[in-house]
Structures are given as C-alpha cells and as structure tokens.
Write a protein that holds these residues in place. Structure first.
Motif, PDB file in Angstrom:
ATOM      1  N   VAL A  83       3.737  -3.441   0.097  1.00  0.00           N
ATOM      2  CA  VAL A  83       4.087  -2.021  -0.052  1.00  0.00           C
ATOM      3  C   VAL A  83       2.891  -1.240  -0.585  1.00  0.00           C
ATOM      4  CG1 VAL A  83       5.480  -0.403  -1.397  1.00  0.00           C
ATOM      5  CG2 VAL A  83       6.531  -2.410  -0.367  1.00  0.00           C
ATOM      6  N   TYR A  84       2.247  -1.823  -1.576  1.00  0.00           N
ATOM      7  CA  TYR A  84       1.068  -1.190  -2.199  1.00  0.00           C
ATOM      8  C   TYR A  84      -0.018  -0.941  -1.159  1.00  0.00           C
ATOM      9  CZ  TYR A  84      -2.799  -0.719  -5.580  1.00  0.00           C
ATOM     10  OH  TYR A  84      -3.881  -0.280  -6.287  1.00  0.00           O
ATOM     11  N   MET A  85      -0.333  -1.985  -0.371  1.00  0.00           N
ATOM     12  CA  MET A  85      -1.399  -1.840   0.610  1.00  0.00           C
ATOM     13  C   MET A  85      -1.004  -0.884   1.731  1.00  0.00           C
ATOM     14  SD  MET A  85      -4.011  -3.154  -0.518  1.00  0.00           S
ATOM     15  CE  MET A  85      -5.117  -2.902   0.857  1.00  0.00           C
ATOM     16  N   VAL A  88       3.086  -6.185  -3.098  1.00  0.00           N
ATOM     17  CA  VAL A  88       1.666  -6.030  -2.745  1.00  0.00           C
ATOM     18  C   VAL A  88       1.547  -5.420  -1.352  1.00  0.00           C
ATOM     19  CG1 VAL A  88      -0.484  -7.270  -2.227  1.00  0.00           C
ATOM     20  CG2 VAL A  88       0.857  -7.894  -4.230  1.00  0.00           C
TER      21      VAL A  88
END
Lengths: 417, 613
Positions: B19-21, B17
């Motif tokens: 990494v995603y953000m 998460v």
C-alpha cells in the motif's frame, strides 16, 4: 523478490540499493557542480568538492553503522533521545548562527551541528523501538499516550526554532509508524480526514463543497464500518465538521492583509517580484528545459543566477532546466527504485523493529523528496526542505547517509540474528 | 510483540508495504504529470519567459552631430556626462534590502564631507522604482568623476545603483554665437504632444532654439539597438549576436557659414551689458558670417545638473534685458535713416528723382507740412540725392517721399528683402518686418482708431514707422550693393556624415528679385560711398583703409526722451561686395558714432587689417 544474483535475498548487503545510492550521489555532485561552477574559487573551496567530502564522510559513518548490533541499537535509544532533546533546548537558547531569521545551528568549531537533523534520527529510533514493543490500536486509546508524549516534545522544540518543515517530518514519521504498528488503512484515513476537511473547505467553490460533502460521507461510512468506541466516533465527526466550518469562519475573521499573507504563502505567484520570485524563476527554469533540456552547463536561468538558492533547495530546477523532462523522470525513477529497495528490506524479516526503522527511514526520504519537488514545481508552498542526495548541504548529506546506513544495518544485522 | 500470530502479522505488514509503495507510485505520477505539463504543454511560454529573463534590449543612443564653423573649427561638440541611477530590477526585492541601499546612499559623502544625495529626492526616486521597472531612474545628474568614483567604491553595498554615461552638449566658446547655436534639453511634455515630435520619446534630449532645434533631425542620427544577455542582478554578461542588433548611426555634422574669427571680433565689439545685435552676411550667396545678439546666454547651463540648470534658467528668463531673444532675427526695430536708401532707390527707379534733382525747399532745420512742422537733425541746405544720403537729410526725403508715394517705396523695399515675409533663415524664431501703406496701416490700427493720413509719409520716408529686423537690414544693404538678387540668408553650409563625406550642400536660393536699373544702382553706391568716405559723411567712423566701404547710418526714435537706437548698415567692397554688416545698439545714441566703430571692427577683421597705433 526476484531471484537475480544482484537481488538475492540471502545476501547480507543489498548491492542494488547501494548502487542506486551511488547513482543519486553522483547526480547530486554533478548538479551542484553545474549550479555553482561559475564561481571562481580554488577547487577545494567549491561546493561540489565539499559535497564529495560530505558524501565520503557520510559513507564512512554509514559503513560503521552497518556493524552496530540490533540490541546495541535498542540500548542506545534512551541516551540518544535525551541527547537530542538537550541539543534542541540548547539551540533554542544558544543559537550559534542565525540563517534566514531562524537559529538552527550549534557552532562546534570544526563543523556546525544542526540538532534538528540529529533529532530526526534519534526520534526515528525511539518511536520505532517503542512502537515495536507496544502496538497501537484505536480501540485502546491508552496505547497512544506514550508515543504522543515521545512525539510532542521534540516536535514542539523544533517548531519553536521555528522550523515548520522539519516539524512536519516528525508528523510524517509518526503517521507511518502508526500504520506499521497496528492501525488499518481506514484508521489512517480517519486520522488524516480533519486535515483534508480543512483543505477542502478552504475554498468555498461548489466543487470543493461537493468534495467536502463526499469526504464527510466517507468518514461516516468508515466510522460505521470500524465500529470504534462511541467517544472516538463522535470525536472524529465533530472534528471533521468543525474543521470544515471553522476554517472558513477563521478565514473570514482575518484582516485583509493577513489573508493576503496566507494567500501569498499558498499561491506565491500572486507576488511575482516578492515571495513568488523564487517559485516563478524555478517554474521558468524547469519549464524552459522542455523535454530534453538545455544541456549540461547550458542552463541560462542557473548560469545567470536567476534561480535563488539553486544549489540547495532549488537543485531540482537546475536538473529540470538542464536535462528537461527526461532528466526529471530518470531521477524520479531512481528515487522510486531507491524507496522500493529500502522498503523491501523489511520484508525479509518479521521483526517489527526492523520494519519500523526501514519504513520510518524511507518516509523521511519520501517526505523530503515530495515536499521539495512539489515546491519547485509550484504545487506546494516554499519550505526549506532539501532534496536527498541532490541538494548541497553537509548536515543533511550526513543525515541521509546515516539513514542509508541504518537501512543497510537492518538487513546486515537481521541476517546475523 | 504483535498479538496476532507471526505469520499473519508478516502478511499484514507486507500488504501495508505494498500500500505504501502504491501511494508513493501515485504521488510520483502526479509529480510527473505536473512536470510534463510544465515542460511540454507550457514549454513555449516558459521558454519565452526564460529568454525574456535573459535578454534585454538596450537602446544605443546615436552620437549627436557636431557644429563646425566655415573653416572647420568646432563650435559645438559632445562631452561625456555621468548619471547615477537606480535600476529597479536590480534593487533588492525585500524592503529591508532597499532600505539598506537607501541608507547607504544617504550616508555617502563627497570629499568635502557633504552628502551627495538629499533624502527627499532619493525617496522620490525609490518610490518611482516601484512602477518604473524597465528603465533607470536618475538620482544624480551630471555627476563629477570624483562622485562617480565614490559611488564605484561603495558599489558592493549598492546593488541596483548604476552609473550611466550619456553624451551631453558642450559649447567650448561659451556664450559665443549662443543664439545661433541654440541649446539642448530634455524634450518637454508639450513638445511630445506635437506632431513633428512623434518619433521622439520621453527623456530624449532635443535641440531647443537655434541650429540645434532647426537641424535636430539631422544631428540626432538613428538610435541603434543591441540585445544583451543579463544575469539576475542586471549585469550585462555578453552581447547576443542576432538579427535584432543594429548599430547606431551617428548624427550628421553641420558645417556652418559662421566664421569663428569674425564672430569673435563681433562678440568682443559689443559689450555684454549693452542691448544690441549684429549680422554679417555674404550678399553673394546669403551665407551668414557672424551673428551676435546681446545680452548673451551661456548654452552650457542647459546641460548642467538640474539644480544649477534651474538657477541659470531663472536668471536668464527673468532678466529684464531678455537675453533669450535672438535680437538679430527676432528683434523688431524702426529701420530709421537706413530706409532712406530705399526711398532714394524707389525715387530713382521710378524716375521721380535723378542724380541732380534738387527740391525747392532747402533744409533749414525742418519742414512745414500743413499744420505740422517736421524737424531735421541739422540744417543742410539744398541737396541732391547723393548728398542727402551722405548727410542723412530728412527734409529732402520728406519731399521725395511725398513725391514718390508709399506703395512704390514699399515695392522697392520688398524687392530687397524688407517687408512682411520672413527671409527664411534656417534658425527658428525669425520675425517678419512691416512696411505700412494706407491699406495695411488702417487695417493694423483699426482697433486704436488711427487713420492713414498723407502726413505719415513724412515719417515713413525717413524710416520711422516701419519694422525691420537687423537681418533684413543687412540683407537690404548687401543686395542693394550686389544688384543680383536677394539670397536666402542661411547658416548651413554643408552636412557631413561621421566619416566626413558631404551628405548635403546648401544651394544658394534667390528669394527676392533684388534687381534695379544700373543707373539707380550706380547712384545709390555713390551715395553709400559718400556716407563713409566723403567729408561730412555720417558714417565716417566706419572707414576702413584701402577698402571702399559703403554704409548708411540710422538713429531710430522709439520713445520720447530716450536715446535713439543706433543703426549702422555697411557693405564692402563697394565694387565687388563680399560682406554686408548691420549693427544695432538699442538706445545707445547716434548710429554713426556708436554702431559705426563696431561695424568697422568687423570689416577690419574680415579684410585682415589692423589699426596702427
């Protein structure tokens, strides 16, 4: 996360998330108002008033969704998926209304149903349910068979409409889904590498050739590190190199007028009075806003109707012209916080179904935001993706509210378990 | 469920998460950089582009000045003319949209059920919209109000089709004084290249011929400019009040010296089928009161739509009677017997002739000069100068001419406006005359191998062989009668601005000395008087009751076997000359019989007399 009352993890409802949603909706209504207020119609026929109605209806539906229990949701997966497929097939053969050459609507009398919007939600639910029970891994290729089948059928049907941009949403959801269902960052890079190969080798300048070389090196390095099965290693290498050469070969095989068509798609500015008109006007509108903007209701590009489809696909240009860089930055910050709150929901629970649903829903938002804004500022070709909460449009407003409802539902129901 | 332990998988998930953000953050920063570059770094050019989008400079064409007659009657005014045009920027951008406009235009019919546009010219116009973006392209010129309303009815289906109002010239009296007034038409390619048209641009309507051309600068005024805010479909939203706006200054009105009443009479006196010209001039200041050239042309045809204009133009240009020529200033004729006034005047001035001088050879119908026998038109007996003029006896003037010599005669003639120098009338196209003497005759006819011979004086002294224009002829008799100098003939009385203030007044200007001895003047006046008022005078048909009219007739020979050109040059009243009239009717017969009555009508009208029947 933080221990403030507002952000308390033990609360069943994420009030900050709700607040951000409300802010975005208010901004949306204001922008639609400013984009269309020179049309003299009674107020209940105006776009901004109808947008309020859509948001109110959407909120009601979202509130309903919050109370759906997770096991009920899981039981709804198969019927929803089948229904979505049926609707997609129906719209292919019985397109009710042809808008811009593509039949995407089914006219139900009271409102027009857009099956691709419904399919987005159904597909999100289906793929999340499957992946939560069956994680994927590049070492077990069989694990990809069912997700790819689930993906390919609605994807092909939407592509056939043709609605390329919505089809791309399916790819984005699947891609992110794989990331949260077992693939590593390296795997994600490998999966995306053929696309990057095509992009880098499209232009045959030295810089792009160097970039492509670096990409191939990185692919080789990743393959060596991951020690994937031999067949996959070879496949990735071949596909990358083939993509690199084939794209330029294919390009040279095209007729000049076909090349021109592709170029116009990639660089609309080469035809400023034809296909590039929208982008040129949009860039002009945003650029002329400056840092502070021309002020609410003073957008000349908007008021004088130079902007095409200003209240739907190009609403961001309306924002850029009237509120300038400040306004754009504020909206981007709102979106960033919105996505942060949405993705944070899944951190409260260990249930992979909750993770996949929230991340998938966030991805649908993110994809629309990125593609739409990049399009209005000339970074991407013009596609018909609307901007969540800001663009006018009933179907998409409902979709957004359903997704917001889903994210809220995950938190609410997660706490109940 | 995940294979790994719950805790490990949750940690892994939270990392993902993050990494995603982070990816979201990076992408948003890219968007912000691009926005900053558009809205700050490239702000100026984008802002300028949006202003250019929004603002359009519209040229306001100044109203062309009118032409009035000397009593304030309108001779030339403007009328509104509707043009249907394509505005390239407002046409649909897609080909399908353009085609639908094209087809809609093609299917529009007027109330007789005839198509208003033909596909060929419409197609050409649509082709031109692809490279002419900034100005409208005309598809229907000078549309009628019905046609305009039909287009307006269909305006929903016709984006990019606009109705423009232009002002075009209207000549309410049609052919009246058409050669004097001239006409207007779009500036031609050739004219655009000339230096005197450097501040004109393509599509400007400019004066061609006549007063319209000569005073074009004055009529034009100064075009204004306004800056308007337009929307994407090119519709004007509002006018922007700014520094760039400039109201047009209407052109000046010209009050001409033409007397409409007199002009009308003159026009009626000369039938349109005849070839001829008439000039009426005030010899005291050079004001031209009436000028007719026949056949006439209708200047209104030049402000019609193209097809009709071309038809009218072809008719006029190919006519063997050459109606385009203003015969009054461009027609060159032998002066004929009117020139006898000059011969007589020169003789008296240089003392060769006197009031009572008789020549030894009396007129018996001809004159033997060397081997040649020169005829006279009658047998007049032995005459003095007054009677020789009254009867227009050639034999007297043969002898007088030989006595006086051509140089002296020509000097006297040039004093009163004849000769190689144009008088400088203020309409273009004035031709000069020619008074030959031995030198200029040899020079001119070198190519033909003709040499000057003394016998030529015989012809020249009775006005056969010189070249004059009707205007010169009128000026001649007028200035002979006043004996106060030759004034430049002109049409412009004064120029007025749109509020009626006089901007410029014409100052009479003496262009030739025009003076002779008092005795010469007296004898010439007596002679001209006798032509009209004494028994046997050749000009008795030009008599006006109660007014002492002086005149001289002439019958110019120009081609063997054809009727003569009929000249009549009159001036009245002789004691205090106010008007001089010269009339020529080409190949019509004797001057006194044909042109005399025409001049008489003009004089009658001028003095307000009417024939009792």
């Amino acid at each position: 996360m933080s221990s403030g009352r507002f952000l308390d993890k033990s609360l069943k409802v994420d009030w900050f998330f709700l607040f951000l949603t409300l802010c975005l909706m208010v901004c949306g209504v204001l922008l639609v108002y400013s984009a269309t207020n020179n049309e003299k119609v009674v107020f209940y026929e105006t776009f901004w008033f109808r947008q309020i109605i859509y948001f109110v209806c959407g909120s009601a539906i979202a509130a309903g969704i919050v109370f759906l229990r997770l096991d009920w949701l899981k039981r709804m997966v198969v019927p929803m998926y089948v229904a979505a497929l049926i609707l997609l097939v129906v719209v292919l053969f019985f397109a009710g209304d042809v808008v811009k050459g593509a039949g995407r609507w089914i006219d139900l009398g009271i409102f027009k149903l857009q099956p691709s919007e419904f399919a987005k939600i159904a597909y999100l639910l289906t793929i999340s349910y499957w992946l939560s029970r069956h994680p994927v891994s590049l070492f077990k290729l069989k694990s990809f068979v069912v997700p790819m089948l689930l993906f390919i059928v609605p994807f092909a049907l939407v592509l056939k409409q043709p609605d390329l941009s919505t089809a791309l949403v399916f790819i984005a959801v699947t891609y992110v889904g794989f990331f949260f269902a077992g693939l590593t960052l390296t795997d994600m890079f490998l999966l995306a590498s053929p696309l990057l190969s095509v992009l880098f080798s499209h232009s045959q300048t030295t810089m792009f050739q160097v970039l492509w070389g670096l990409l191939i090196c990185a692919v080789v390095f990743s393959l060596v590190r991951r020690r994937l099965p031999k067949i996959l290693t070879v496949l990735f290498l071949v596909v990358n190199i083939f993509a690199g050469y084939a794209s330029s070969m294919a390009w040279n095989m095209l007729q000049p007028h076909q090349q021109k068509r592709v170029n116009t798609f990639l660089d609309p500015m080469s035809d400023p009075l034809g296909d590039g008109y929208q982008v040129l006007q949009s860039l002009t509108a945003i650029g002329s806003g400056g840092l502070k903007g021309k002020g609410f209701g003073h957008g000349t590009q908007t008021n004088l109707a130079f902007l095409p489809e200003e209240h739907t696909d190009f609403i961001f240009s309306v924002l850029g012209e009237q509120f300038g860089f400040m306004g754009c930055a504020v909206i981007l910050v709102l979106y960033f916080l919105f996505l942060w709150r949405a993705t944070s929901t899944c951190k409260l629970f260990s249930d992979p179904f909750i993770t996949l649903i929230t991340m998938g829903a966030s991805t649908i938002f993110l994809f629309h935001i990125l593609v739409n804004i990049a399009m209005t500022i000339g970074l991407m070709p013009v596609t018909g993706l609307p901007l969540p909460f800001l663009s006018y449009g009933g179907s998409f407003a409902l979709t957004c509210m359903v997704l917001v409802g889903a994210i809220l539902c995950m938190r609410f129901q997660g706490h109940r378990q | 469920m995940f294979n790994k332990s719950d805790n490990e998988s949750v940690q892994n998930r939270n990392w993902n998460v993050l990494v995603y953000m982070t990816a979201v953050f990076v992408l948003f920063v890219i968007l912000l950089f691009r926005l900053y570059s558009l809205q700050h770094t490239h702000y100026d050019e984008n802002f300028q582009r949006s202003e250019n989008n929004r603002l359009r400079r519209v040229e306001l064409v100044a109203e062309r000045g009118f032409i009035y007659d000397r009593n304030g009657e309108v001779l030339v005014r403007n009328r509104p003319s509707y043009q249907i045009a394509l505005q390239a920027l407002n046409l649909p951008r897609k080909k399908a949209g353009r085609d639908s406009v094209f087809n809609a235009l093609l299917h529009i019919v007027d109330k007789d059920g005839k198509r208003m546009f033909d596909s060929l010219s419409l197609d050409t116009a649509f082709q031109r919209t692809r490279w002419i973006k900034n100005r409208p392209i005309r598809i229907l010129e000078d549309a009628s109000p019905e046609q305009v309303s039909i287009i307006e009815e269909h305006s929903e289906k016709l984006p990019g089709v606009v109705t423009l109002i232009e002002s075009r010239r209207a000549y309410p009296y049609g052919t009246l004084a058409s050669h004097v007034l001239g006409y207007t038409s779009e500036i031609s390619e050739e004219q655009l290249k000339l230096p005197e048209y450097e501040n004109y641009s393509q599509g400007d309507r400019i004066g061609q011929k006549g007063l319209e051309q000569f005073y074009d600068q004055e009529f034009r005024g100064t075009n204004g400019v306004k800056v308007v805010e337009v929307n994407a479909s090119g519709r004007e939203i509002s006018q922007v009040k700014g520094v760039d706006s400039k109201a047009p200054i209407p052109g000046l009105h010209l009050v001409s010296t033409i007397d409409l009443k007199l002009q009308k009479v003159a026009e009626e006196a000369i039938p349109d089928t005849a070839r001829g010209a008439l000039v009426a001039i005030d010899p005291r200041n050079g004001e031209i009161l009436a000028m007719v050239s026949s056949p006439r042309l209708d200047p209104n045809i030049f402000s019609l739509k193209k097809r009709e204009r071309n038809k009218g133009w072809a008719q006029v240009a190919l006519d063997s009677l050459r109606p385009l020529t203003n015969r009054a200033i461009s027609g060159t004729y032998p002066p004929a017997s009117v020139f006898k006034l000059v011969t007589a005047g020169a003789g008296l001035e240089y003392g060769v002739l006197s009031e009572f001088k008789h020549y030894p050879k009396s007129c018996t119908g001809g004159f033997q000069y060397g081997a040649r026998y020169q005829k006279c038109w009658g047998s007049h007996g032995n005459l003095n100068v007054v009677n020789a003029i009254r009867l227009s006896c050639d034999v007297f003037f043969y002898q007088a001419g030989l006595d006086i010599d051509m140089t002296r005669i020509n000097e006297f003639g040039r004093r009163f406006g004849l000769g190689e120098k144009p008088l400088g009338v203020d309409i273009p196209g004035e031709k000069a005359g020619w008074l030959p003497d031995s030198v200029s005759f040899n020079l001119r006819n070198k190519r033909l191998g003709w040499r000057w011979a003394r016998g030529l004086i015989l012809n020249l002294s009775i006005g056969q062989g010189q070249i004059v224009t009707p205007l010169q002829q009128a000026v001649l008799v007028g200035s002979l009668a006043t004996n106060k100098g030759v004034y430049r003939p002109h049409f412009m009385k004064e120029l007025r601005d749109s509020e009626g203030n006089v901007v410029r007044k014409y100052e009479p200007e003496i262009v030739r000395s025009g003076k002779m001895k008092e005795s010469t003047h007296r004898i010439l006046m007596a002679a001209m008087d006798s032509v009209v008022n004494h028994p046997g005078g050749t000009g008795k048909r030009g008599r006006v009751p109660d007014i002492r009219v002086g005149a001289k007739t002439g019958s110019g020979e120009w081609k063997k076997g054809e009727k003569t050109h009929a000249w009549y040059a009159a001036v009245a009243p002789l004691d205090n000359p106010e008007i001089a009239v010269a009339v020529i009717m080409e190949a019509a017969g004797g001057g006194g019989a044909v042109s005399g009555p025409i001049a008489r009508k003009v004089l009658m009208a001028y003095f307000g007399k009417e024939d009792k029947k």
